[in-house]
Design an enzyme around this catalytic site. Structure first.
Site, PDB file in Angstrom:
ATOM      1  N   ASP A 159       0.768  -1.281  -0.109  1.00  0.00           N
ATOM      2  CA  ASP A 159       0.010   0.031   0.198  1.00  0.00           C
ATOM      3  C   ASP A 159       0.876   1.289   0.064  1.00  0.00           C
ATOM      4  OD1 ASP A 159      -0.742  -2.309   1.546  1.00  0.00           O
ATOM      5  OD2 ASP A 159      -2.427  -1.207   2.362  1.00  0.00           O
ATOM      6  N   ARG A 229      -5.952  -5.949  -2.953  1.00  0.00           N
ATOM      7  CA  ARG A 229      -5.787  -4.514  -3.222  1.00  0.00           C
ATOM      8  C   ARG A 229      -4.591  -4.258  -2.939  1.00  0.00           C
ATOM      9  NH1 ARG A 229     -10.540  -1.710  -0.436  1.00  0.00           N
ATOM     10  NH2 ARG A 229      -9.362  -1.561   1.446  1.00  0.00           N
ATOM     11  N   GLY A 232      -2.884  -4.113  -6.039  1.00  0.00           N
ATOM     12  CA  GLY A 232      -3.619  -3.213  -6.594  1.00  0.00           C
ATOM     13  C   GLY A 232      -2.766  -1.914  -6.605  1.00  0.00           C
TER      14      GLY A 232
END
Length: 637
Positions: A159, A229, A232
Site C-alpha cells: 500500500d 488490493r 492493486g
C-alpha cells in the site's frame, strides 16, 4: 475482438443502469461520490475540521480525470473545495500530523500539486512542500525503504508505495530534485525483492524487516497471503510514477520491467468465470473467498494505462482489459438513480498487526473484514479505471504524430525550481496558458504528442501527421524571436502538399507577430489581418461570442464558441471561409496538394477557455476542441 467486447459492455451497461443515459460511467460514479461520501462527523465537524485521509485523495484523483474528460468545472470545484478546507494561505495543512510518520498522509499531496499546477496559487505549493518534508525524515529500513508507519516499525507494505511514490516523483519533477529518482526506483525494487513470490510472480502484502510481528514469517519476514488490493495499490503506483519519471533516467526501464512482471502475474489470476479478481488473489477456489471490486478496478486501471502508454504490449493485455472492465460492470456496478451508479463488494480495510484486534494476516482474518458498497477505496479506483477505458476514442491501429512548434513560439519563465523553462501554449502546461487539455484530447483520438524546438524542414516533419504553430513571438515576448521566413515557409508548404495537416493559431495584432507569419499562411490563400476583434471587457463574455453555422464539415455538436482578442482572416483561393461573423472571416481552411490547413486568429483552445472553470456553459469550446481534433486526425495521412 475489441469491437465485440465494446458491444458487450454496452449491453451490460444498459442491463445494469438503464438505457438512454448519456453520461459515462466514470462521471456517474463521480456524481455518486459527491452525493454520498465524506458526510459523517469526521468530515463535517466545523470546529475540528475534516480528517486528512488518504482515501479522499484517491477519489479526488478520479475527479481530476472526470474533469479533464468533460470540461465540467463541477469536478474541479469539488477537488478544490475539499483541499481548501485543509490548506490556509500560508500552506499550513489542517489536521495533517507529519510527526506521526504515516506514509498514508503523503497521498493527498498529489491533489495539492494538481491544484498548484492549474491555479498557480502558492499556498498549494507551500503545502506540498510541507508534505515533502515528512519524507525527508520519515523512518526507513536498514537498506532505505520507507516504513509504512511509525507505529508499524521496520515494515514495508505494498500500500505504501502508492501512498508516497507518485507524489514523491511528481514533486521531484516540479522542483528539479534529481536525487529523488534513484530513491523511487529503490523503493519499488526493495518491495519487489522482498515480497515477490518466484513461483506465482505475485507479491505478499507486507514485509517486516525485524521479523518481530506475529504475522511475519520468522525466516522471510513476509505476511502469509497475496492481498489483491495491496497488489492493486502497487500496480497503480508504478503506472502513475512513470508519468513524471525522466525518460532518460536509467532506472526508468527497471520500473517498466517491474510493472510488466507485476501485471503479467496478475493477469494469470483473472477469474475465468467473472473476469475480475478475488480478494486473496491465488485462492479463488477456497471457500469464503470472494471477488472484490476495488482491487479489480485497480488492476483494470493499471493494465489499461500501461497498455495505452506503451509500458506493456497492448496485444498481450487488451483481452484482460476488455474482459476485466466488462466484469467490473457486470459484477459490481448497479444503478444509483438518475446519472448515478453504485459500486458493490468493496472491502473496507485490510491491514497487518496493530495494538487492538491484532490482524494476523491469515486467510480467516482477510475474510473477516467488512464489505460494503461505495467505499471510497473502491469508488476512486473505479472512476480511474472507467476513465482510462473511456479515454480511447479512436479505432486507428497506429497513432498519428502531433507536433507542436516551440521555435516560433519560444517564451520562457522562471519555474518553481528557479530555472528558466519554456512555457505558453505547450503540452505540459496545466495552467491557464497551457495546451495540456488540448494535448489530452489529441491523445484520446489517437494522437502521439511531440514538440519541435528548431526550425521545421520537410524531413523533420516527415513523420508528423499534424503540425501546430501558435502565436509566433514578438520582441515584446522574446528578446530574439525566430521569425517565419521564406525558406521555412517553403519547407512547411512542401510538407503540407505531400499530405500534412497544418493547424495555424495566430493572435491579435498586439500580441502576435503577423507580418512574417503571413509569409507562410499566404501560400495557402490565408492572410491574418493585423486587427483586433472581440476585445472583451471584463466578464462581458457576449463580446467574444461566435456562432458556428451548420454544414461546416467540422463542427456538428458545437453551436457557439468563445474567442477573444483575435485577428480576422482574409481567405482567397485555395482557402475558403468556414466560420464568419458579420463580414469577418473567423476560421478558414485550405486544401493544398494532398494536405490541408486549418487557420484561426487566436490560440483559442488553451486551458483557460477549454477546461470549463471560467466560461459560462453556453460556450462550447470543449466540444469544439473535441470535434476539431477528431477532424484533424481524420485528415492526417
Amino acid at each position: 475482438m475489441k469491437k465485440g467486447i465494446h458491444i458487450i459492455l454496452c449491453l451490460l451497461l444498459f442491463a445494469q443502469v438503464g438505457i438512454g443515459q448519456e453520461k459515462a460511467l466514470s462521471e456517474k460514479m463521480a456524481i455518486t461520490a459527491m452525493d454520498s461520501l465524506y458526510k459523517d462527523a469526521r468530515f463535517t465537524n466545523e470546529e475540528r475540521g475534516p480528517q486528512w485521509t488518504y482515501d479522499m485523495g484517491v477519489v479526488l484523483e478520479g475527479m481530476v480525470e472526470v474533469w479533464r474528460n468533460t470540461g465540467d468545472k463541477t469536478y474541479f470545484e469539488y477537488i478544490q473545495g475539499w483541499m481548501d478546507q485543509f490548506v490556509d494561505d500560508n500552506g499550513h495543512i489542517r489536521n495533517y500530523r507529519p510527526e506521526e510518520y504515516n506514509i498514508d498522509h503523503i497521498k493527498n499531496g498529489r491533489s495539492l500539486l494538481f491544484l498548484y499546477k492549474v491555479t498557480g496559487k502558492q499556498k498549494y505549493l507551500k503545502a506540498s512542500e510541507n508534505v515533502y518534508k515528512q519524507l525527508l525524515t520519515h523512518p526507513r529500513t536498514k537498506e532505505g525503504g520507507f516504513w509504512h508507519k511509525k507505529i508499524y516499525p521496520y515494515q514495508m507494505w505494498l500500500d505504501g508505495l502508492y501512498m508516497a511514490q507518485p507524489f514523491y516523483t511528481e514533486y521531484a519533477d516540479l522542483m528539479g530534485i534529481d536525487s529523488i529518482y534513484d530513491d523511487v526506483v529503490n523503493q519499488f525494487t526493495y518491495m519487489e525483492n522482498h515480497a515477490r513470490d518466484e513461483k506465482t510472480g505475485l507479491l505478499y502484502h507486507g514485509w517486516d524487516e525485524s521479523r518481530n510481528e506475529r504475522w511475519a514469517n520468522p525466516e522471510t519476514g513476509l505476511s502469509k497471503h497475496f492481498w489483491a488490493r495491496g497488489m492493486g495499490w502497487y500496480a497503480m503506483a508504478l503506472v502513475d510514477v512513470l508519468d513524471y519519471f525522466p525518460m532518460e533516467h536509467p532506472g526508468r526501464e527497471k520500473l517498466v520491467q517491474i510493472l510488466h512482471r507485476t501485471l503479467t502475474a496478475v493477469a494469470k489470476y483473472q477469474d475465468p468465470k467473472t473476469s475480475v479478481w478475488y480478494d486473496i488473489v491465488d485462492l479463488g477456489t477456497r471457500e469464503g473467498n470472494y471477488v472484490e471490486a476495488s482491487a479489480s478496478s485497480m488492476f483494470v486501471y493499471a493494465m489499461a494505462k500501461a497498455a495505452r502508454k506503451g509500458y506493456v504490449p497492448k496485444k498481450d493485455f487488451q483481452k484482460h482489459i476488455d474482459k476485466g472492465y466488462a466484469g467490473l460492470v457486470k459484477q459490481f456496478i448497479t444503478s444509483g438513480g438518475p446519472d448515478r451508479v453504485n459500486i458493490n463488494h468493496v472491502v473496507t480495510v485490510s491491514g497487518l498487526g496493530g495494538s487492538k484486534n491484532y490482524r494476523d494476516g491469515s486467510f480467516e482474518y482477510y475474510m473477516s473484514e467488512p464489505v460494503k458498497p461505495n467505499d471510497p477505496k473502491g469508488v476512486g479506483p473505479f472512476i480511474l479505471a472507467a476513465s482510462e477505458v473511456e479515454f480511447d476514442k479512436t479505432t486507428r491501429d497506429r497513432p498519428v504524430n502531433i507536433t507542436l512548434d516551440n521555435y516560433y513560439n519560444d517564451e520562457y519563465k522562471k519555474a518553481p525550481d528557479g530555472q528558466m523553462k519554456p512555457y505558453h501554449y505547450l503540452w505540459d502546461g496545466q495552467d491557464n496558458n497551457g495546451f495540456f487539455l488540448l494535448g489530452r484530447i489529441f491523445e484520446q483520438y489517437g494522437g502521439k504528442l511531440h514538440t519541435l524546438r528548431e526550425a521545421p524542414t520537410k524531413e523533420k516533419l516527415a513523420n508528423s501527421g499534424v503540425y501546430i504553430i501558435v502565436d509566433p513571438d514578438t520582441e515584446k515576448e522574446t528578446a530574439s524571436p525566430n521569425y517565419m521566413n521564406e525558406t521555412d515557409a517553403n519547407e512547411i508548404a512542401d510538407w503540407v502538399r505531400a499530405g500534412g495537416v497544418l493547424f495555424l493559431l495566430a493572435n491579435d495584432a498586439g500580441n502576435c507577430e503577423l507580418a512574417q507569419f503571413n509569409t507562410l499562411s499566404r501560400k495557402f490563400g490565408i492572410t491574418f489581418n493585423e486587427d483586433n476583434r472581440n476585445m472583451v471587457k471584463g466578464n462581458n463574455y457576449g463580446m467574444g461570442a461566435i456562432n458556428i453555422p451548420p454544414n461546416t464539415g467540422i463542427f456538428q455538436k458545437t453551436k457557439k464558441i468563445y474567442i477573444k482578442e483575435i485577428s480576422t482572416i482574409e481567405a482567397i483561393n485555395p482557402a475558403r471561409p468556414v466560420v464568419r461573423d458579420q463580414d469577418d472571416v473567423i476560421i478558414a481552411t485550405a486544401k493544398f496538394g494532398k494536405g490541408i490547413v486549418f487557420a484561426i486568429g487566436d490560440p483559442w483552445l488553451y486551458n483557460e477557455y477549454v477546461d470549463g472553470r471560467k466560461l459560462p456553459a453556453e460556450y462550447q469550446n470543449f466540444d469544439a476542441a473535441n470535434e476539431l481534433v477528431e477532424w484533424l486526425i481524420k485528415k492526417a495521412k
